[in-house]
Scaffold this motif. Structure first.
Motif, short mmCIF file in Angstrom:
data_model
loop_
_atom_site.label_atom_id
_atom_site.label_comp_id
_atom_site.label_asym_id
_atom_site.label_seq_id
_atom_site.Cartn_x
_atom_site.Cartn_y
_atom_site.Cartn_z
N ASP A 87 -7.37 8.67 -7.60
CA ASP A 87 -7.20 10.06 -7.19
C ASP A 87 -7.51 10.99 -8.37
O ASP A 87 -7.86 10.54 -9.46
CB ASP A 87 -5.76 10.26 -6.69
N SER A 101 -0.05 5.98 -6.07
CA SER A 101 0.39 6.55 -4.80
C SER A 101 1.17 5.49 -4.01
O SER A 101 0.71 4.35 -3.88
CB SER A 101 -0.82 7.01 -3.99
N PRO A 102 2.33 5.84 -3.48
CA PRO A 102 3.13 4.84 -2.76
C PRO A 102 2.50 4.36 -1.46
O PRO A 102 2.81 3.26 -0.99
CB PRO A 102 4.45 5.58 -2.49
N ASP A 103 1.60 5.17 -0.87
CA ASP A 103 1.02 4.75 0.41
C ASP A 103 -0.33 4.05 0.26
O ASP A 103 -0.65 3.15 1.04
CB ASP A 103 0.88 5.96 1.35
N THR A 104 -1.11 4.43 -0.75
CA THR A 104 -2.45 3.83 -0.90
C THR A 104 -2.56 2.88 -2.09
O THR A 104 -3.49 2.07 -2.15
CB THR A 104 -3.51 4.93 -1.06
N GLY A 105 -1.65 3.00 -3.04
CA GLY A 105 -1.75 2.20 -4.25
C GLY A 105 -2.74 2.74 -5.27
O GLY A 105 -2.93 2.16 -6.33
N ARG A 106 -3.38 3.87 -4.95
CA ARG A 106 -4.34 4.45 -5.89
C ARG A 106 -3.63 5.06 -7.09
O ARG A 106 -2.60 5.72 -6.94
CB ARG A 106 -5.16 5.56 -5.21
N LYS A 108 -2.93 7.87 -9.87
CA LYS A 108 -2.93 9.32 -9.66
C LYS A 108 -4.21 9.98 -10.17
O LYS A 108 -4.71 10.93 -9.56
CB LYS A 108 -1.71 9.94 -10.34
N PHE A 174 -2.50 -4.52 -5.17
CA PHE A 174 -2.67 -3.44 -4.20
C PHE A 174 -4.08 -3.36 -3.64
O PHE A 174 -4.37 -2.52 -2.78
CB PHE A 174 -2.30 -2.09 -4.84
#
Length: 385
Positions: A87, A101-106, A108, A174
């Motif tokens: 990101d 990110s908790p939803d995508t694992g990307r 920051k 992830f």
């Protein structure tokens, strides 16, 4: 004739002395660095470099490699493909924080270690060795010369890379990294261990300031649209959890490294690099931050100041012999004018003369100086903007 820009840089270096801080202690080779070494270089977009201190002393690039690796990933894969892996949001965290990110694992952003490790994996190549070779060649194109690995730094850093190793394996879990995380980690550590000097870094920054064109070689290294993307991320994320303070106080895209360097980019004008190994609590060079703040204040370098390009500052120059004044001089005045007319130069200036414009003007005058006698008179006229 002394250049006033050089005089100014030497003056502020003398005034911004020891700012405290400690050398990075978690990598043995960095812990052994001389804390009192110092250098400052400023490179213009037309290739002029001003130097103060030990500008040819070499040290590891460390996290200052991150914008350039990210740029290479964007060049190889495109913005959309890279965005699926990392990101561009400020994390507000320290450089080595496990921030995803908790939803995508990307991760920051690509300026923290998790994002930078990911960016390393996005360099095109069939192996870590091939990706590293492309990355170091890429850095060299920005610097204008071939760069090399500092093997002692590489060995020292790899042996203590426990947290980065954990980050790499987490990213593999992830699905952000593909393939062997150890290979990507090794590539990342080698990239951070490339040896540079402060002149290299200033020219690398100036290449970004020049829209991706290397000021001395003339090579268009990076597409201008990707330069804008990289500089935007450097602005919001380049100084980690001190990014907000940096943007308000200094106001230019920047990146620091724990070896003690900071690069700053003033688009369209200059690239700046400072090296001083003592770090503040955020992992940024303490003296380097102080110097950037001083320059930004003195020379109005904050990115919110809008100015015309430095190449437009000197509209024209000519001797009085070729363009005599309309004023009718008499007696001794006319005699003096006749005698020095071919050695009296008029510089016509225009535009908003901030740092880059003023630097271009004084450099033009200094370079013309040797051709003029010591009695040369100079007249400047400024046209309305």
């Amino acid at each position: 004739m002394r250049n006033p820009v050089q005089d100014y840089l030497e003056q502020i270096v003398a005034q911004c002395g020891d700012a405290g801080g400690e050398v990075a202690g978690y990598i043995p080779e960095l812990a052994a660095a001389d804390p009192d070494r110092f250098s400052l270089c400023l490179a213009t977009v037309d290739g002029q470099v001003y130097e103060v201190g030990e500008s040819d002393h070499r040290y590891s690039i460390q996290s200052m490699s991150k914008p350039f690796t990210y740029a290479l990933g964007l060049h190889d894969q495109g913005i959309e493909a890279v965005a699926r892996k990392v990101d561009v949001e400020p994390s507000g965290d320290a450089f080595n924080e496990i921030s995803v990110s908790p939803d995508t694992g990307r991760p920051k952003n690509p300026m923290i270690n998790a994002g930078a490790i990911t960016a390393s994996s996005l360099v095109a190549g069939d192996s870590g060795d091939e990706r590293f070779a492309r990355a170091v060649e890429w850095y060299g194109r920005f610097a204008g010369r071939e760069l090399e690995l500092d093997s002692s730094i590489y060995s020292s850093e790899l042996g203590t890379a426990h947290r980065n190793r954990a980050i790499a394996h987490m990213l593999r879990e992830f699905g952000i990294l593909e393939g062997d995380p150890e290979e990507v980690l090794d590539q990342y550590v080698r990239q951070c261990s490339v040896a540079v000097d402060t002149r290299d870094l200033a020219l690398m920054a100036a290449t970004l300031a020049n829209g991706g064109r290397q000021p001395r070689t003339g090579e268009q290294v990076l597409d201008p649209a990707l330069v804008e993307h990289v500089l935007s991320v450097m602005t919001t994320c380049g100084m980690y959890d001190a990014a907000g303070d940096w943007v308000t106080a200094v106001g230019m895209p920047a990146k620091s490294g724990v070896s003690g360097g900071i690069i700053g980019v003033l688009p369209g004008q200059v690239g700046i690099a400072v090296f001083s190994p003592r770090l503040d609590p955020h992992g940024n060079s303490a003296r380097g931050v102080a110097l950037f703040e001083r320059m930004s204040t003195d020379m109005e370098m904050h990115l919110m100041h809008v100015s015309r390009g430095s190449r437009n500052a000197v509209r024209s120059s000519y001797s009085l012999a070729s363009a005599r004044s309309n004023t009718h001089w008499q007696g001794a005045d006319e005699e003096v004018l006749d005698r020095v007319a071919d050695r009296a130069v008029v510089y016509e200036l225009h535009g908003d003369l901030l740092f880059a414009g003023a630097e271009k003007i004084v450099r033009t005058v200094v370079e013309d100086g040797p051709e003029l006698a010591s009695s040369t008179s100079r007249t400047s006229t400024t046209s309305p903007t």
